[in-house]
Scaffold this active site. Structure first.
Site, PDB file in Angstrom:
ATOM      1  CG  HIS A   6       7.345 -21.717  14.986  1.00  0.00           C
ATOM      2  ND1 HIS A   6       8.086 -22.850  14.977  1.00  0.00           N
ATOM      3  CD2 HIS A   6       7.182 -21.439  16.707  1.00  0.00           C
ATOM      4  CE1 HIS A   6       8.282 -23.411  16.186  1.00  0.00           C
ATOM      5  NE2 HIS A   6       7.824 -22.698  16.748  1.00  0.00           N
ATOM      6  CG  ASP A  51       3.308 -21.332   5.026  1.00  0.00           C
ATOM      7  OD1 ASP A  51       3.424 -21.726   6.805  1.00  0.00           O
ATOM      8  OD2 ASP A  51       2.656 -22.322   5.277  1.00  0.00           O
TER       9      ASP A  51
HETATM   10  P1  ADQ Z   1       1.072 -24.284  10.633  1.00  0.00           P
HETATM   11  O1  ADQ Z   1       0.590 -23.241   9.477  1.00  0.00           O
HETATM   12  O2  ADQ Z   1       0.306 -25.462  10.967  1.00  0.00           O
HETATM   13  O3  ADQ Z   1       2.601 -23.696  11.314  1.00  0.00           O
HETATM   14  P2  ADQ Z   1       2.581 -26.260   8.164  1.00  0.00           P
HETATM   15  O4  ADQ Z   1       4.201 -26.316   8.410  1.00  0.00           O
HETATM   16  O5  ADQ Z   1       2.466 -26.528   7.282  1.00  0.00           O
HETATM   17  O6  ADQ Z   1       1.986 -25.017   8.771  1.00  0.00           O
HETATM   18  O7  ADQ Z   1       2.349 -27.395   9.437  1.00  0.00           O
HETATM   19  C1  ADQ Z   1       1.122 -27.933   9.539  1.00  0.00           C
HETATM   20  C2  ADQ Z   1       1.699 -29.760  10.054  1.00  0.00           C
HETATM   21  O8  ADQ Z   1      -0.277 -30.281   9.935  1.00  0.00           O
HETATM   22  C3  ADQ Z   1       1.748 -30.508   9.146  1.00  0.00           C
HETATM   23  O9  ADQ Z   1       3.302 -31.466   9.904  1.00  0.00           O
HETATM   24  C4  ADQ Z   1       1.392 -31.371   8.315  1.00  0.00           C
HETATM   25  O10 ADQ Z   1       1.592 -32.375   8.116  1.00  0.00           O
HETATM   26  C5  ADQ Z   1       0.035 -31.392   9.162  1.00  0.00           C
HETATM   27  N1  ADQ Z   1      -1.099 -30.949   8.957  1.00  0.00           N
HETATM   28  C6  ADQ Z   1      -2.038 -30.260   8.136  1.00  0.00           C
HETATM   29  N2  ADQ Z   1      -2.675 -31.179   7.059  1.00  0.00           N
HETATM   30  C7  ADQ Z   1      -3.643 -32.004   8.272  1.00  0.00           C
HETATM   31  C8  ADQ Z   1      -4.418 -33.320   7.898  1.00  0.00           C
HETATM   32  N3  ADQ Z   1      -5.873 -33.249   7.328  1.00  0.00           N
HETATM   33  N4  ADQ Z   1      -4.138 -34.076   8.557  1.00  0.00           N
HETATM   34  C9  ADQ Z   1      -2.716 -34.253   9.591  1.00  0.00           C
HETATM   35  N5  ADQ Z   1      -2.220 -33.284   9.559  1.00  0.00           N
HETATM   36  C10 ADQ Z   1      -2.379 -33.140   8.572  1.00  0.00           C
HETATM   37  C11 ADQ Z   1       3.089 -23.390  11.558  1.00  0.00           C
HETATM   38  C12 ADQ Z   1       3.148 -22.003  10.360  1.00  0.00           C
HETATM   39  C13 ADQ Z   1       3.989 -22.861   9.497  1.00  0.00           C
HETATM   40  C14 ADQ Z   1       5.520 -23.494  10.202  1.00  0.00           C
HETATM   41  C15 ADQ Z   1       5.658 -24.708  10.930  1.00  0.00           C
HETATM   42  C16 ADQ Z   1       6.471 -24.884  11.973  1.00  0.00           C
HETATM   43  O11 ADQ Z   1       2.112 -22.050   9.909  1.00  0.00           O
HETATM   44  O12 ADQ Z   1       5.093 -22.004   8.605  1.00  0.00           O
HETATM   45  O13 ADQ Z   1       6.233 -24.091   9.186  1.00  0.00           O
HETATM   46  O14 ADQ Z   1       4.505 -23.538  12.416  1.00  0.00           O
HETATM   47  O15 ADQ Z   1       7.743 -23.590  12.525  1.00  0.00           O
END
Ligand code: ADQ
Length: 460
Positions: free
Chosen positions: A157, A364
């Protein structure tokens, strides 16, 4: 029919059937497991005095979850140590933050062996096994050591770091060698895949042939498989009561000003300092526009026991205090900085009320917030996505305003451009982005990976 055994560090929490409470990944994997039958195995998140390998099985929504508790030393060395202090920073190109300790490497290996011992009896001959993420890289090899001849896939991921950076990890070659136990390895982008292939070929003498890498007597297929969101679910959420109420509340509180939004886990990979500095630059360069905008940054703390996370938190508090202290007025605060997590339907309302989604990670793997922001927009009056070119999402979302987050000037220019963008252009860009978010959604992602896994001929 083959069942699917999903293995990941954490198993999606029970949600009592409340779909909106889960993330997209949990939705997709639960759907796959319900359809094919199977088990989702991982750490419970709980600590036990002594590791026993005792599994807690729970049946929910058409599939079974199987979780195991870990002892304190495992959590410290495997999770807080190797996963979060070594691999996470290294995989996000931050070797300045990566800690290389033999104790962490040993604990990571030991814990993966424990996972393999525990899950092994649950795997039946026809099952396909799908291991998720950097916490579990050696798990496939440990399963092979325990006589598992089934199809085993791995999905990463995060980004995969460039060869020269990975070479700084003392056990890099051993770790990569274990990956040849898999049949299919999935990455979000061609770039991460290529970095992996470069290391395997140039540092270890593996041979590349099309999508395949050959090493010793093993052959592994490399697959570009960008993850998506559950676009339909998110669109529905964004039209529900909670989202609508949140939208109205945000619009009232914006009081005619344009809202810029950032939503991230509080993590140094997300480029939050750079975002604040870019926004500050915009305010300084455009005094006439100042009072017409504000930035809402939502960033719930994560991995709080790791020093580098405490440092980024302190630094952001200082920076936000500095920006507000220098620029706020009697009736205007330029930056609202909130350290809370919110339910997904609330986030959907916040996204919809924002004129700009500002997504500036330094690295990311994908970035799902960018996709959620697009899915939540009003088709008649959509906001503008500003997206770092160093996210996996940028490879797909080329209609966003793509920026280099290291440049405060580029962030500032992009904000200025987005605020002035005519509605027709916003709609044109949004349509193209939304089409991609809907087409390559999380169900598509899961299907693409499992299709590739089931194409692998079974070992004789
Ligand atoms: P993350 O680093 O966690 O995931 P991301 O892909 O942006 O990053 O996913 C975050 C999730 O958490 C989103 O669904 C978002 O809505 C939720 N989130 C973030 N802040 C929030 C808040 N304040 N309240 C509620 N929900 C919140 C890792 C990798 C990424 C990759 C994903 C999936 O780092 O690059 O996209 O896995 O593979």
């Amino acid at each position: 029919m083959s069942r699917l055994i999903v293995i990941s560090n954490r198993v999606s929490a029970a949600t009592g059937g409340k779909k909106g409470a889960q993330g997209g990944l949990a939705v997709a994997l639960s759907a796959a497991l319900s359809e094919m039958g199977g088990i989702w195995f991982g750490w419970s998140g709980e600590q036990t005095d002594e590791f026993t390998g005792q599994i807690t099985m729970q049946r929910e929504g058409g599939f079974t979850t199987a979780t195991v508790d870990l002892e304190e030393q495992d959590i410290e060395e495997y999770y807080n140590g190797y996963a979060n202090r070594t691999l996470w920073p290294l995989f996000h190109y931050r070797i300045d933050l990566a800690e290389y300790e033999r104790g962490y490497a040993g604990g990571y290996q030991r814990t993966n062996e424990r996972f393999a011992d525990t899950v092994r009896p649950l795997i039946e001959d026809d099952d396909a096994v799908w291991v998720q993420d950097y916490h579990m890289i050696p798990l496939g090899a440990e399963l092979r050591n325990r006589g598992v001849h089934n199809r085993i896939g791995f999905f990463l991921h995060t980004p995969w770091p460039p060869r020269r950076l990975l070479s700084t990890l003392p056990e890099a070659k051993d770790l990569v060698e274990t990956m040849f136990a898999y049949d299919v390895i999935g990455f979000h982008t061609e770039e991460w895949l290529q970095s992996f292939s470069d290391f395997a070929t140039l540092e270890m003498g593996a041979r590349a042939e099309g999508d395949f890498l050959h090493f010793r007597n093993r052959r592994v297929r490399m697959l570009v498989c960008p993850i998506g969101i559950d676009a339909e679910e998110f669109r529905t959420l964004s039209q529900g009561d909670t989202a609508r109420q949140t939208y109205e509340q945000m619009m009232r509180s914006a009081n005619g000003r344009s809202m810029i939004v950032g939503v991230d886990r509080l993590d140094y990979s997300k480029g939050l300092e750079e975002r604040f500095l870019g926004y500050e630059r915009f305010l300084l360069e455009h005094p006439e526009e100042r009072r017409g905008v504000f930035l809402l940054q939502i960033a719930p703390p994560s991995r709080a026991s790791v020093d580098s996370y405490q440092r980024i938190r302190a630094s952001l508090e200082k920076l936000s205090g500095h920006i507000n202290g220098a620029l706020a007025d009697l009736d205007w605060v330029p930056l609202r900085y909130v350290n809370e997590g919110y339910p997904r339907d609330v986030l959907a309302g916040v996204y919809r009320a924002s004129s700009i989604g500002l997504v500036t990670p330094l690295r990311d793997g994908m970035n799902l917030v960018a996709k959620e922001y697009i899915a939540a927009q009003d088709p008649e009056d959509p906001g503008v996505l500003i997206l770092s070119r160093f996210t996996g999402a940028a490879a797909q979302m080329t209609e966003a305003i793509l920026i280099n987050p290291h440049s405060a000037e580029e962030i500032s220019d992009a904000i200025g451009r987005a605020l002035k963008m005519p509605r027709e252009e916003r709609i044109r860009r949004w349509k193209a982005l939304m089409e991609g978010v809907q087409r390559e959604d999380v169900i598509w992602w899961r299907q693409r990976f499992t299709d590739a896994l089931f194409e692998v001929p079974l070992a004789a």
